[in-house]
Design an enzyme around this catalytic site. Structure first.
Site, PDB file in Angstrom:
ATOM      1  N   GLY A  72       4.155  21.501  11.759  1.00  0.00           N
ATOM      2  CA  GLY A  72       5.351  20.716  12.030  1.00  0.00           C
ATOM      3  C   GLY A  72       6.522  21.140  11.160  1.00  0.00           C
ATOM      4  O   GLY A  72       6.416  22.007  10.299  1.00  0.00           O
ATOM      5  N   PRO A  73       7.671  20.513  11.359  1.00  0.00           N
ATOM      6  CA  PRO A  73       8.906  20.892  10.654  1.00  0.00           C
ATOM      7  C   PRO A  73       8.883  20.516   9.179  1.00  0.00           C
ATOM      8  O   PRO A  73       8.267  19.522   8.791  1.00  0.00           O
ATOM      9  CB  PRO A  73       9.989  20.095  11.397  1.00  0.00           C
ATOM     10  CG  PRO A  73       9.261  18.908  11.967  1.00  0.00           C
ATOM     11  CD  PRO A  73       7.891  19.398  12.318  1.00  0.00           C
TER      12      PRO A  73
ATOM     13  N   HIS B 117       0.832  -1.206   0.000  1.00  0.00           N
ATOM     14  CA  HIS B 117       0.000   0.000   0.000  1.00  0.00           C
ATOM     15  C   HIS B 117       0.867   1.258   0.000  1.00  0.00           C
ATOM     16  O   HIS B 117       1.867   1.336   0.718  1.00  0.00           O
ATOM     17  CB  HIS B 117      -0.903   0.008   1.229  1.00  0.00           C
ATOM     18  CG  HIS B 117      -2.103   0.895   1.083  1.00  0.00           C
ATOM     19  ND1 HIS B 117      -2.015   2.276   1.064  1.00  0.00           N
ATOM     20  CD2 HIS B 117      -3.415   0.599   0.932  1.00  0.00           C
ATOM     21  CE1 HIS B 117      -3.228   2.785   0.922  1.00  0.00           C
ATOM     22  NE2 HIS B 117      -4.094   1.785   0.842  1.00  0.00           N
TER      23      HIS B 117
ATOM     24  N   GLY C  48       8.359   9.493   9.421  1.00  0.00           N
ATOM     25  CA  GLY C  48       7.804  10.004   8.175  1.00  0.00           C
ATOM     26  C   GLY C  48       6.905  11.199   8.412  1.00  0.00           C
ATOM     27  O   GLY C  48       7.071  11.945   9.383  1.00  0.00           O
TER      28      GLY C  48
END
Length: 562
Positions: free
Chosen positions: A163-164, A82, A172
């Site tokens: 976030g960064p 997937h 991930g």
């Protein structure tokens, strides 16, 4: 009423059950959140975890699960069929009841902000939570997958929403959003070829396939005047699909996301894949549901396949689900347990169907016990349900009677009506007992102060009105069922005319018995205008039921020559 949202989080781990259990333990640690389903896949190396609850509690559970997944799953070592980009790959929130999509999207943004700021995981918003529609599609966001995100995340147009702007080597990146209910559904093929499975997927998916000159695979891509590739749309709207090979099962599958099952229901998707596969010399052998499905989707599928057989759709809910499972081969790769896969069954309050879940013997024993409930109201509802059931039986027998093939649809409609009345009356069996219990509870409230007395009196009146309304609904449903009963005496299978006669006796009993409950409960209700109106309408229903019963019994006796 409480707001409810569902979270269908996809984690990039489907092999190590201990890791999955540690993640779901985090979900279950939040009070008020109910874990509905855990669906791991070895070949996809992915687990779909479904839970439901009030919004603030759901996003707390989702946050804890995302945090735990980041601690336990190492994306640098993860492989699977997937597409994926993070330990928690995608986390959609879905409105279930008493909440709008806009509100759900805001909760998704709250969760995304917290994950980005507290866990330092790059987060992308998608679907209804993403204001920038050029990057709201999940497949567009995830393109390049985990391996490609180290470069992709540095592009200005692909900076994360929270976030960064640095792809986390171990965890991930994560996609969080809000969407409508989506059904993840795979169709099994008698081939091992991913290429041929993909060809069928392109035939059916809404996006279709890229238009090429000459050879459809290697030919030159045809572009429009702006240089954009042209495509040939697939045959199914609101469907995303790819083909893949599942080593665990040794077969190829068409993996589909049905993004709007009102536009393309599951059974339509299944049949269309069958058609396209046959055109390519490939046979569909069954299918697989990933996660949960709404009850209506299964019932609609059961009716669809029965109609294709020219058989009556007026059968029980259980039978419709069984037909759907067998017709689509949902149990080919493993057991399909409706109680574990249908969302309404998982959310059902078992206490609310205590009586109708009993065996006949247990129900009789419970009625005969020293407990005052179930009493006459519940028994009236149950007798009414038996009358409707007998009417449905006659309709189904008539639909399948030899020599009456041209009339199957007519009797199917009658049988379906009978099933609706049966289901309504069965639900009222437990509701009548619940109404009685509500009165008892209100009488037990404290009455030491004037305020407590006022609160208690208000509760008693509310409970009394409810205890009037429930048996009145029994009266209405039982009377309505007599239309089907009379029709079955007049035009139904003559061999079953006495069954329809007994149905009429049951319906009349239900009406008269329920009216007794209406009257005794109305005697304690203070709104006299309401009481006069309900008694007037009850008398009219009773009169009609008695007259109809007499008419039906006369017809029955005429049919049997007595």
């Amino acid at each position: 009423m409480n707001q409810l949202i569902e979270c269908v989080t996809n984690f990039s781990e489907g092999v190590n059950l201990d890791i999955i259990k540690q993640i779901t333990n985090e979900v279950e640690s939040v009070e008020g959140v109910r874990l509905l389903n855990v669906d791991p896949g070895k070949a996809t190396n992915r687990t779909v975890v479904t839970f439901v609850g009030e919004p603030s509690r759901v996003i707390e559970a989702a946050f804890l699960a995302i945090k735990k997944a980041g601690e336990l799953i190492d994306m640098s070592k993860q492989k699977g069929e997937h597409p994926r980009m993070g330990a928690t790959d995608v986390c959609p929130l879905i409105p279930i009841s008493n909440i709008s999509m806009e509100e759900t999207a805001e909760y998704a943004r709250q969760l995304a902000r917290r994950v980005g700021e507290e866990l330092k995981i790059p987060v992308y918003l998608y679907e209804n939570a993403q204001p920038n529609k050029s990057r709201s599609n999940l497949s567009v966001i995830r393109a390049g997958e985990y391996e490609g995100f180290f470069k992709k995340i540095k592009l200005p147009e692909w900076a994360p929403d929270f976030g960064p702007a640095e792809n986390d080597v171990k965890r991930g990146a994560t996609v969080i959003g809000a969407r409508d209910f989506l059904v993840a559904y795979n169709v099994n093929l008698n081939t091992t070829s991913t290429r041929r499975a993909n060809a069928i997927a392109f035939d059916v998916r809404e996006a279709g396939r890229t238009l090429r000159e000459g050879d459809p695979v290697t030919g030159k891509i045809v572009t429009d005047e702006n240089g954009k590739p042209k495509s040939i749309p697939g045959s199914l709207k609101a469907v995303k699909a790819i083909g893949w090979y599942i080593e665990e099962y040794g077969i190829a599958q068409i993996s589909m996301n049905l993004t709007n099952i009102e536009i393309t229901p599951v059974h339509v998707a299944f049949d269309e894949v069958c058609t396209k596969a046959n055109e390519r010399g490939i046979r569909v052998t069954g299918s697989e549901l990933v996660g949960l499905i709404p009850l209506k989707a299964m019932l609609d599928a059961g009716k669809y396949f029965l109609k294709k057989q020219q058989r009556s759709v007026g059968v029980s809910e259980k039978e419709l689900i069984k037909i759907a499972i067998k017709s689509m081969g949902l149990d080919e790769l493993g057991p399909f347990v409706p109680e574990e896969r249908i969302i309404e069954y998982l959310l059902k309050d078992k206490a609310g169907s205590k009586l109708i879940s009993m065996s006949l013997a247990d129900f009789a024993d419970e009625t005969a016990s020293e407990s005052p409930a179930p009493g006459g109201g519940s028994i009236s509802a149950y007798v009414g349900s038996l009358g409707a059931s007998l009417a449905g039986m006659v309709a189904n027998l008539s639909s399948h009677k030899k020599g009456w093939d041209s009339r199957w649809l007519e009797f199917s409609d009658w049988a379906e009506q009978a099933q609706q009345y049966k289901n309504e009356l069965l639900a009222l069996v437990d509701l009548d007992t619940a109404a009685f219990n509500k009165i008892m509870e209100s009488f037990s409230l404290p009455k030491s102060t004037d305020e407590e007395k006022a609160t208690r009196d208000h509760a008693i009146q509310d409970a009394t009105k409810y205890a009037i309304e429930i048996p009145f609904k029994v009266m209405q449903a039982a009377l309505n069922s007599m239309e089907v009963i009379k029709a079955m005496v007049e035009i139904g299978n003559p061999n079953s005319v006495t069954d329809a006669g007994v149905a009429a006796l049951c319906a009349r009993t239900a009406v008269l018995g329920a009216f007794m409950n209406v009257k005794i409960n109305a005697s304690g209700y203070k709104d006299k205008d309401y009481v006069l109106d309900i008694i007037y309408r009850g008398n009219e229903i009773e009169r009609q039921a008695i007259a109809l019963e007499a008419e039906i019994i006369e017809l029955v006796n005429g049919k049997i020559g007595m």
